[in-house]
Design a protein around this motif. Structure first.
Motif, short mmCIF file in Angstrom:
data_model
loop_
_atom_site.label_atom_id
_atom_site.label_comp_id
_atom_site.label_asym_id
_atom_site.label_seq_id
_atom_site.Cartn_x
_atom_site.Cartn_y
_atom_site.Cartn_z
N SER A 21 2.20 3.97 7.80
CA SER A 21 1.16 3.69 6.80
C SER A 21 2.03 3.50 5.71
O SER A 21 2.31 4.30 4.74
CB SER A 21 0.51 5.15 6.53
N CYS A 24 3.55 2.30 1.96
CA CYS A 24 2.79 2.11 0.53
C CYS A 24 3.25 0.51 -0.15
O CYS A 24 3.80 -0.04 0.25
CB CYS A 24 3.36 3.20 -0.29
N SER A 25 2.83 0.71 -1.42
CA SER A 25 3.06 -0.47 -2.03
C SER A 25 4.76 -0.52 -2.71
O SER A 25 5.12 0.59 -2.35
CB SER A 25 2.29 -0.53 -3.56
N ASN A 51 0.86 -5.53 1.13
CA ASN A 51 -0.83 -4.94 1.11
C ASN A 51 -0.82 -3.27 1.44
O ASN A 51 -1.70 -2.89 1.68
CB ASN A 51 -1.69 -5.64 2.19
N GLY A 52 0.23 -2.69 1.18
CA GLY A 52 0.54 -1.11 1.38
C GLY A 52 -0.49 -0.47 0.29
O GLY A 52 -0.64 -0.84 -1.02
N SER A 53 -0.65 0.84 0.80
CA SER A 53 -1.48 1.52 -0.11
C SER A 53 -1.29 2.95 0.09
O SER A 53 -0.40 3.30 1.04
CB SER A 53 -3.10 1.34 0.13
N GLY A 54 -1.68 3.91 -0.58
CA GLY A 54 -1.48 5.51 -0.53
C GLY A 54 0.05 5.73 -1.00
O GLY A 54 0.48 5.07 -1.53
N ASP A 55 0.30 6.88 -0.69
CA ASP A 55 1.71 7.35 -0.95
C ASP A 55 2.24 8.05 0.09
O ASP A 55 3.54 8.79 -0.09
CB ASP A 55 1.67 8.53 -2.19
N THR A 81 4.84 2.04 -5.66
CA THR A 81 4.90 3.55 -5.05
C THR A 81 6.19 3.80 -4.36
O THR A 81 6.58 4.89 -4.68
CB THR A 81 3.88 3.72 -4.27
N CYS A 91 4.21 6.11 2.41
CA CYS A 91 5.56 5.35 2.49
C CYS A 91 6.24 5.46 3.76
O CYS A 91 7.43 5.46 4.17
CB CYS A 91 6.53 5.63 1.36
#
Length: 81
Positions: A39, A41-42, A29-33, A45, A35
Protein backbone atom coordinates in the motif's frame (compact mmCIF):
# COMPACT_ATOMS: atom_id res chain seq x y z
CA UNK A 1 18.57 -4.63 -6.49
CA UNK A 2 15.77 -6.91 -5.29
CA UNK A 3 12.49 -6.75 -7.21
CA UNK A 4 9.56 -5.72 -5.00
CA UNK A 5 6.57 -6.75 -7.12
CA UNK A 6 6.68 -3.59 -9.22
CA UNK A 7 9.66 -1.77 -10.58
CA UNK A 8 11.06 0.30 -7.73
CA UNK A 9 14.07 2.55 -7.63
CA UNK A 10 15.84 2.95 -4.33
CA UNK A 11 16.92 6.14 -2.59
CA UNK A 12 19.00 5.71 0.56
CA UNK A 13 18.46 8.66 2.87
CA UNK A 14 20.67 9.57 5.82
CA UNK A 15 22.82 6.43 5.88
CA UNK A 16 24.03 6.04 9.43
CA UNK A 17 24.90 2.40 10.24
CA UNK A 18 24.61 -1.21 9.07
CA UNK A 19 21.75 -2.09 11.43
CA UNK A 20 18.29 -2.83 10.06
CA UNK A 21 16.47 0.36 9.15
CA UNK A 22 13.07 1.50 8.00
CA UNK A 23 11.65 1.13 4.50
CA UNK A 24 8.98 3.32 2.95
CA UNK A 25 7.31 2.78 -0.43
CA UNK A 26 5.94 5.54 -2.66
CA UNK A 27 4.00 5.48 -5.91
CA UNK A 28 2.95 8.30 -8.26
CA UNK A 29 -0.66 7.25 -7.55
CA UNK A 30 -0.04 6.33 -3.89
CA UNK A 31 -2.45 7.28 -1.14
CA UNK A 32 -2.91 6.85 2.59
CA UNK A 33 -0.09 6.81 5.10
CA UNK A 34 0.91 3.15 5.25
CA UNK A 35 3.89 3.61 2.89
CA UNK A 36 4.23 -0.18 2.69
CA UNK A 37 5.07 -2.33 -0.31
CA UNK A 38 1.46 -3.46 -0.59
CA UNK A 39 0.00 0.00 0.00
CA UNK A 40 2.45 2.67 -1.18
CA UNK A 41 1.84 6.29 -0.24
CA UNK A 42 2.50 9.47 -2.20
CA UNK A 43 6.01 10.88 -2.42
CA UNK A 44 4.98 13.83 -0.22
CA UNK A 45 3.74 11.45 2.49
CA UNK A 46 6.92 9.37 2.32
CA UNK A 47 8.97 12.57 2.78
CA UNK A 48 6.91 13.37 5.89
CA UNK A 49 7.45 9.81 7.18
CA UNK A 50 11.22 10.13 6.71
CA UNK A 51 11.27 13.48 8.51
CA UNK A 52 9.41 11.94 11.44
CA UNK A 53 11.69 8.90 11.56
CA UNK A 54 15.06 10.67 11.61
CA UNK A 55 15.00 11.78 15.24
CA UNK A 56 17.26 9.41 17.16
CA UNK A 57 17.68 7.07 14.20
CA UNK A 58 20.28 4.33 14.44
CA UNK A 59 19.96 2.77 10.98
CA UNK A 60 19.31 3.60 7.34
CA UNK A 61 16.00 4.88 6.04
CA UNK A 62 15.19 3.77 2.49
CA UNK A 63 12.44 5.08 0.24
CA UNK A 64 11.49 2.82 -2.68
CA UNK A 65 9.95 4.75 -5.58
CA UNK A 66 7.66 2.87 -7.94
CA UNK A 67 8.31 3.68 -11.59
CA UNK A 68 6.54 6.73 -12.96
CA UNK A 69 6.54 10.51 -12.82
CA UNK A 70 6.61 12.43 -9.53
CA UNK A 71 5.70 16.11 -9.38
CA UNK A 72 6.61 18.31 -6.41
CA UNK A 73 5.76 21.93 -5.72
CA UNK A 74 9.02 22.36 -3.77
CA UNK A 75 12.38 20.57 -3.84
CA UNK A 76 13.20 17.89 -1.27
CA UNK A 77 15.46 19.48 1.33
CA UNK A 78 17.49 17.52 3.85
CA UNK A 79 17.60 19.60 7.02
CA UNK A 80 19.58 18.15 9.92
CA UNK A 81 19.18 19.62 13.36
Amino acid sequence: MKNFGSTYSCIAILCMSNAFGQNFYASPNGSGDSCSEGSPCSLATSIEKVAGATSGMTADITVFLEGGYYFLENPIVNVRT
